[in-house]
Write a protein that holds these residues in place. Structure first.
Motif: not given
Length: 269
Positions: A194-199, A233-238
């Protein structure tokens, strides 16, 4: 704006332009200069972070050919910039020697799965401040990150300052240099990550994610955060919750916060 200030960020708000105006010359062990010295360094087993060539000179065919074959970034700059690196007879060519040996991401992913471990990969999208990079490397090693991924172009220089700031962590954590982060993220997704971006653009807080799964975390540059193409492309942006008046955390601090939520979930939940 008030909601933005208190909802979280992914990068540090540092101004890299200000930083580089104040930076001192590199330590002499971090680079070699002169056409033949650069050629021999490329041919050796040493890892080279980048090569800087004087753009007014047209006599670097061999250097450029060898650099292309090994995937070493080349930067063309004015004479004045080379002179700020060294005033010795550099002949228009300087090679910055990396303090680490780069690893192959696919090998690390395969080895981690084979060991029965849940892989954790940290991707740094254009984090340029060497001290930020060193601090991030230290947090990554301490929190059990299996691989640290950097872009070939636009990342921090892996020099003595980075090693010092990492407190030696760069000796232990695998570092992977990738030409196109978009291709890297796509490969990881296809490998079950899973790809998680911290943004700051994230819809939920970082605590809402499930990091017990194979995970790749993306942290963005000090100046403008994560590239839109990687966010897509991220699965989640947190995001990280902020309670004060300052709009952002330093990227190295934000990375540590993110990584230790992963540790908390994997160790204590």
């Amino acid at each position: 704006m008030e909601n933005r200030k208190r909802s979280g960020v992914n990068h540090g708000g540092d101004n890299p332009k200000k930083f580089y105006k104040a930076v001192v010359r590199p330590n002499k062990e971090d680079y070699v200069f002169g056409i033949q010295s650069v050629i021999e360094t490329i041919k050796s087993d040493k890892e080279i972070d980048k090569i800087v060539l004087q753009k007014e000179i047209k006599l670097f065919e061999e250097i450029e050919k060898l650099a292309r074959e090994r995937g070493i970034p080349i930067q063309k700059v004015p004479l004045e910039k080379l002179n700020r690196i060294t005033m010795k007879n550099h002949q228009g060519a300087v090679a910055f020697v990396s303090t680490v040996n780069f690893a192959k991401l696919s090998n690390i992913v395969a080895d981690t799965f084979e060991k029965g471990e849940v892989p954790l990969v940290l991707i740094l999208d254009r984090v340029t401040d060497v001290r930020n990079f060193g601090a991030i490397s230290r947090s990554a090693e301490c929190s059990g990150v299996h691989a640290l991924v950097l872009p070939t172009r636009g990342g921090a220089q892996l020099n003595g300052d980075a090693m010092k700031t990492s407190s030696g962590a760069l000796n232990y954590i695998p570092v992977c240099r990738e030409t196109e982060l978009i291709n890297t993220v796509t490969y990881l997704k296809n490998s079950g990550f899973q790809i998680v971006s911290c943004t700051e653009k994230g819809e939920g807080f970082l605590y809402s994610g499930d990091y017990t799964l194979p995970t790749a975390i993306i942290m963005g540059s000090e100046e403008d955060g994560i590239s839109p193409s990687l966010l897509a492309l991220s699965d989640a942006q947190v995001k990280i919750p902020l309670k004060g008046k300052v709009e952002s955390l330093n990227v190295s601090v934000a990375t540590a916060v993110m990584l230790y939520e992963v540790v908390r979930q994997r160790e204590f939940v």
